[in-house]
Write a protein that holds these residues in place. Structure first.
Motif, PDB file in Angstrom:
ATOM      1  N   ALA A   1       0.864  -1.177   0.000  1.00  0.00           N
ATOM      2  CA  ALA A   1       0.000   0.000   0.000  1.00  0.00           C
ATOM      3  C   ALA A   1       0.901   1.227   0.000  1.00  0.00           C
ATOM      4  O   ALA A   1       1.871   1.299   0.766  1.00  0.00           O
ATOM      5  N   THR A   2       0.602   2.180  -0.843  1.00  0.00           N
ATOM      6  CA  THR A   2       1.448   3.362  -0.949  1.00  0.00           C
ATOM      7  C   THR A   2       0.647   4.548  -1.471  1.00  0.00           C
ATOM      8  O   THR A   2      -0.303   4.388  -2.242  1.00  0.00           O
ATOM      9  N   ALA A   3       1.042   5.726  -1.037  1.00  0.00           N
ATOM     10  CA  ALA A   3       0.461   6.955  -1.585  1.00  0.00           C
ATOM     11  C   ALA A   3       1.286   7.472  -2.760  1.00  0.00           C
ATOM     12  O   ALA A   3       0.912   8.466  -3.383  1.00  0.00           O
ATOM     13  N   ARG A   4       2.402   6.797  -3.062  1.00  0.00           N
ATOM     14  CA  ARG A   4       3.276   7.203  -4.164  1.00  0.00           C
ATOM     15  C   ARG A   4       3.525   6.003  -5.076  1.00  0.00           C
ATOM     16  O   ARG A   4       4.619   5.429  -5.098  1.00  0.00           O
ATOM     17  N   PRO A   5       2.509   5.583  -5.830  1.00  0.00           N
ATOM     18  CA  PRO A   5       2.647   4.369  -6.638  1.00  0.00           C
ATOM     19  C   PRO A   5       3.705   4.476  -7.734  1.00  0.00           C
ATOM     20  O   PRO A   5       4.326   3.472  -8.091  1.00  0.00           O
ATOM     21  N   GLN A   6       3.912   5.682  -8.270  1.00  0.00           N
ATOM     22  CA  GLN A   6       4.908   5.824  -9.333  1.00  0.00           C
ATOM     23  C   GLN A   6       6.313   5.548  -8.794  1.00  0.00           C
ATOM     24  O   GLN A   6       7.125   4.857  -9.435  1.00  0.00           O
ATOM     25  N   ALA A   7       6.618   6.066  -7.604  1.00  0.00           N
ATOM     26  CA  ALA A   7       7.946   5.866  -7.027  1.00  0.00           C
ATOM     27  C   ALA A   7       8.191   4.391  -6.724  1.00  0.00           C
ATOM     28  O   ALA A   7       9.262   3.850  -7.006  1.00  0.00           O
ATOM     29  N   LEU A   8       7.194   3.736  -6.134  1.00  0.00           N
ATOM     30  CA  LEU A   8       7.348   2.316  -5.843  1.00  0.00           C
ATOM     31  C   LEU A   8       7.429   1.507  -7.130  1.00  0.00           C
ATOM     32  O   LEU A   8       8.228   0.562  -7.239  1.00  0.00           O
ATOM     33  N   GLY A   9       6.629   1.874  -8.126  1.00  0.00           N
ATOM     34  CA  GLY A   9       6.673   1.178  -9.399  1.00  0.00           C
ATOM     35  C   GLY A   9       8.038   1.278 -10.058  1.00  0.00           C
ATOM     36  O   GLY A   9       8.550   0.298 -10.615  1.00  0.00           O
TER      37      GLY A   9
ATOM     38  N   THR B   1      19.062  -3.721  -0.623  1.00  0.00           N
ATOM     39  CA  THR B   1      18.932  -2.521  -1.438  1.00  0.00           C
ATOM     40  C   THR B   1      18.584  -1.333  -0.558  1.00  0.00           C
ATOM     41  O   THR B   1      17.965  -1.477   0.490  1.00  0.00           O
ATOM     42  N   ARG B   2      18.985  -0.158  -1.014  1.00  0.00           N
ATOM     43  CA  ARG B   2      18.681   1.072  -0.294  1.00  0.00           C
ATOM     44  C   ARG B   2      17.371   1.653  -0.809  1.00  0.00           C
ATOM     45  O   ARG B   2      17.198   1.829  -2.011  1.00  0.00           O
ATOM     46  N   ALA B   3      16.454   1.911   0.099  1.00  0.00           N
ATOM     47  CA  ALA B   3      15.149   2.442  -0.299  1.00  0.00           C
ATOM     48  C   ALA B   3      15.271   3.933  -0.609  1.00  0.00           C
ATOM     49  O   ALA B   3      15.745   4.708   0.220  1.00  0.00           O
ATOM     50  N   GLU B   4      14.849   4.312  -1.804  1.00  0.00           N
ATOM     51  CA  GLU B   4      14.774   5.721  -2.152  1.00  0.00           C
ATOM     52  C   GLU B   4      13.405   6.257  -1.733  1.00  0.00           C
ATOM     53  O   GLU B   4      12.526   5.503  -1.316  1.00  0.00           O
ATOM     54  N   ALA B   5      13.228   7.567  -1.818  1.00  0.00           N
ATOM     55  CA  ALA B   5      11.970   8.190  -1.394  1.00  0.00           C
ATOM     56  C   ALA B   5      10.797   7.561  -2.134  1.00  0.00           C
ATOM     57  O   ALA B   5      10.772   7.530  -3.365  1.00  0.00           O
TER      58      ALA B   5
ATOM     59  N   THR C   1      -7.917  -0.961   2.395  1.00  0.00           N
ATOM     60  CA  THR C   1      -6.531  -0.821   2.810  1.00  0.00           C
ATOM     61  C   THR C   1      -6.269   0.626   3.191  1.00  0.00           C
ATOM     62  O   THR C   1      -6.629   1.547   2.456  1.00  0.00           O
ATOM     63  N   THR C   2      -5.642   0.835   4.343  1.00  0.00           N
ATOM     64  CA  THR C   2      -5.278   2.188   4.769  1.00  0.00           C
ATOM     65  C   THR C   2      -3.931   2.542   4.172  1.00  0.00           C
ATOM     66  O   THR C   2      -2.927   1.862   4.416  1.00  0.00           O
ATOM     67  N   LEU C   3      -3.904   3.613   3.377  1.00  0.00           N
ATOM     68  CA  LEU C   3      -2.655   4.010   2.734  1.00  0.00           C
ATOM     69  C   LEU C   3      -1.782   4.783   3.712  1.00  0.00           C
ATOM     70  O   LEU C   3      -2.283   5.533   4.551  1.00  0.00           O
ATOM     71  N   PRO C   4      -0.458   4.620   3.613  1.00  0.00           N
ATOM     72  CA  PRO C   4       0.422   5.461   4.424  1.00  0.00           C
ATOM     73  C   PRO C   4       0.349   6.909   3.960  1.00  0.00           C
ATOM     74  O   PRO C   4      -0.130   7.200   2.853  1.00  0.00           O
ATOM     75  N   ALA C   5       0.820   7.815   4.789  1.00  0.00           N
ATOM     76  CA  ALA C   5       0.838   9.233   4.417  1.00  0.00           C
ATOM     77  C   ALA C   5       1.739   9.427   3.200  1.00  0.00           C
ATOM     78  O   ALA C   5       2.653   8.630   2.951  1.00  0.00           O
ATOM     79  N   PRO C   6       1.499  10.489   2.415  1.00  0.00           N
ATOM     80  CA  PRO C   6       2.277  10.706   1.186  1.00  0.00           C
ATOM     81  C   PRO C   6       3.785  10.687   1.393  1.00  0.00           C
ATOM     82  O   PRO C   6       4.527  10.249   0.516  1.00  0.00           O
ATOM     83  N   GLY C   7       4.275  11.139   2.541  1.00  0.00           N
ATOM     84  CA  GLY C   7       5.711  11.161   2.759  1.00  0.00           C
ATOM     85  C   GLY C   7       6.269   9.894   3.371  1.00  0.00           C
ATOM     86  O   GLY C   7       7.493   9.755   3.528  1.00  0.00           O
ATOM     87  N   ASP C   8       5.396   8.936   3.714  1.00  0.00           N
ATOM     88  CA  ASP C   8       5.843   7.713   4.371  1.00  0.00           C
ATOM     89  C   ASP C   8       6.219   6.634   3.361  1.00  0.00           C
ATOM     90  O   ASP C   8       5.812   6.669   2.192  1.00  0.00           O
ATOM     91  N   ALA C   9       6.982   5.666   3.833  1.00  0.00           N
ATOM     92  CA  ALA C   9       7.394   4.554   2.987  1.00  0.00           C
ATOM     93  C   ALA C   9       6.213   3.642   2.687  1.00  0.00           C
ATOM     94  O   ALA C   9       5.227   3.620   3.430  1.00  0.00           O
ATOM     95  N   PRO C  10       6.279   2.879   1.600  1.00  0.00           N
ATOM     96  CA  PRO C  10       5.228   1.898   1.316  1.00  0.00           C
ATOM     97  C   PRO C  10       5.110   0.885   2.454  1.00  0.00           C
ATOM     98  O   PRO C  10       6.073   0.637   3.182  1.00  0.00           O
ATOM     99  N   VAL C  11       3.933   0.321   2.580  1.00  0.00           N
ATOM    100  CA  VAL C  11       3.657  -0.654   3.628  1.00  0.00           C
ATOM    101  C   VAL C  11       3.332  -1.996   2.989  1.00  0.00           C
ATOM    102  O   VAL C  11       2.546  -2.064   2.043  1.00  0.00           O
ATOM    103  N   LEU C  12       3.950  -3.054   3.498  1.00  0.00           N
ATOM    104  CA  LEU C  12       3.584  -4.400   3.073  1.00  0.00           C
ATOM    105  C   LEU C  12       2.227  -4.727   3.703  1.00  0.00           C
ATOM    106  O   LEU C  12       2.137  -4.971   4.902  1.00  0.00           O
TER     107      LEU C  12
END
Length: 293
Positions: free
Chosen positions: A26-34, A277-281, A75-86
């Motif tokens: 779950a993420t508020a930034r799907p493009q970044a995770l994608g 791996t290092r997680a980017e924003a 699903t509760t999405l994390p805040a826009p600035g937070d990391a994705p949640v499994l």
């Protein structure tokens, strides 16, 4: 005296587990995770019919990126600035209804789902934190994605796995003195068995490791550090681990695709056993593990 005198043989498999059908973020930034997933070799292959959800795939691995908000999202999405949640894992089983009934009889908590038009009702129970555990028996010729998702045109629906990557396991953070509770949870409900204390994989070896009865998945349970107990330890699914037959060659190939790795001279660094791996924003951290199988 036979050579296999002390062989444990096959583990009991009460639910008929057959592996993992999908992992969901779950993420508020799907493009970044994608983008992070694509650097790891995953390709977007389908979109959900009615929700802001994308299916990424490589080889036999399916990862769902859920950015849907609003009523009935589930699903509760994390805040826009937070990391994705499994947020979920789906187990492949021979009979989803029977598996679901069995775990409820053993005390699991059912998840109430609101199914929209043209959607499947996939049975689920509550997992750690706010996560869910699904049971899927449509994973062969006719799959759940044939109902809930629309293929992305011109995209190969079955992109091959790169560098031999495959799902190896999941890492879960647990509360202090909760090791016995979670070991019993995964053992009684799913048939996971605890490995000997000295048996571990990769470069992050804390905690205890459980093995699935189907032999396809490891589940690592990690308690909080004693000197960090002034903070809320929380309980959550922390990261996904991918197996490979050659960690350093895979690291080199993924670096060429833009993946950054944690390299500390006195801490975690890429080696034969594994890498991180290092997680980017907006992205996620993934673990590579040398698969002894």
């Amino acid at each position: 005296m036979t050579a296999d005198r002390e062989s444990l043989g096959a583990l009991p498999n009460p639910l008929g587990l057959l592996g993992v059908e999908f992992i969901e973020y779950a993420t508020a930034r799907p493009q970044a995770l994608g983008q992070a997933l694509e650097r790891m070799g995953f390709k977007p292959v389908a979109r959900h019919r009615s929700r802001e959800v994308l299916l990424y795939r490589q080889g036999d691995m399916n990862i769902i990126v859920n950015a849907h908000q609003g009523e009935g999202a589930g699903t509760t999405l994390p805040a826009p600035g937070d990391a994705p949640v499994l947020s979920a894992i789906a187990f492949r089983v021979g009979n989803a209804a029977a598996a679901y009934r069995r775990v409820l009889e053993l005390g699991a908590w059912a998840v109430h789902t609101e199914v929209q038009v043209m959607e499947l009702n996939i049975p689920a129970i509550h997992g750690v934190g706010s996560s869910r555990i699904y049971f899927v028996d449509r994973h062969r010729e006719f799959s759940i994605y044939d109902v809930d998702f629309v293929p992305i045109p011109t995209v190969d629906p079955r992109p091959p796995a790169q560098h031999g990557l495959h799902l190896f396991g999941l890492v879960q953070y647990i509360g202090l003195d909760r090791l016995a509770d979670w070991t019993a949870f995964y053992g009684a409900l799913f048939g996971f068995a605890e490995l000997p204390p000295g048996q571990n994989f990769g470069v992050l070896t804390q905690g205890r490791i459980l093995a699935s009865p189907c032999g396809t998945l490891y589940w690592q349970l990690i308690e909080p550090l004693i000197d960090a107990l002034d903070a809320d330890p929380g309980e959550q699914l922390q990261r996904v681990a991918f197996g490979t037959g050659d960690v350093l060659a895979t690291v080199a190939a993924l670096r060429a695709q833009g993946v950054d790795f944690v390299e500390s001279p006195t801490g975690v660094h890429s080696e034969v056993r594994g890498a991180l791996t290092r997680a980017e924003a907006g992205g996620a951290s993934f673990e590579l593990v040398l698969d002894p199988r």
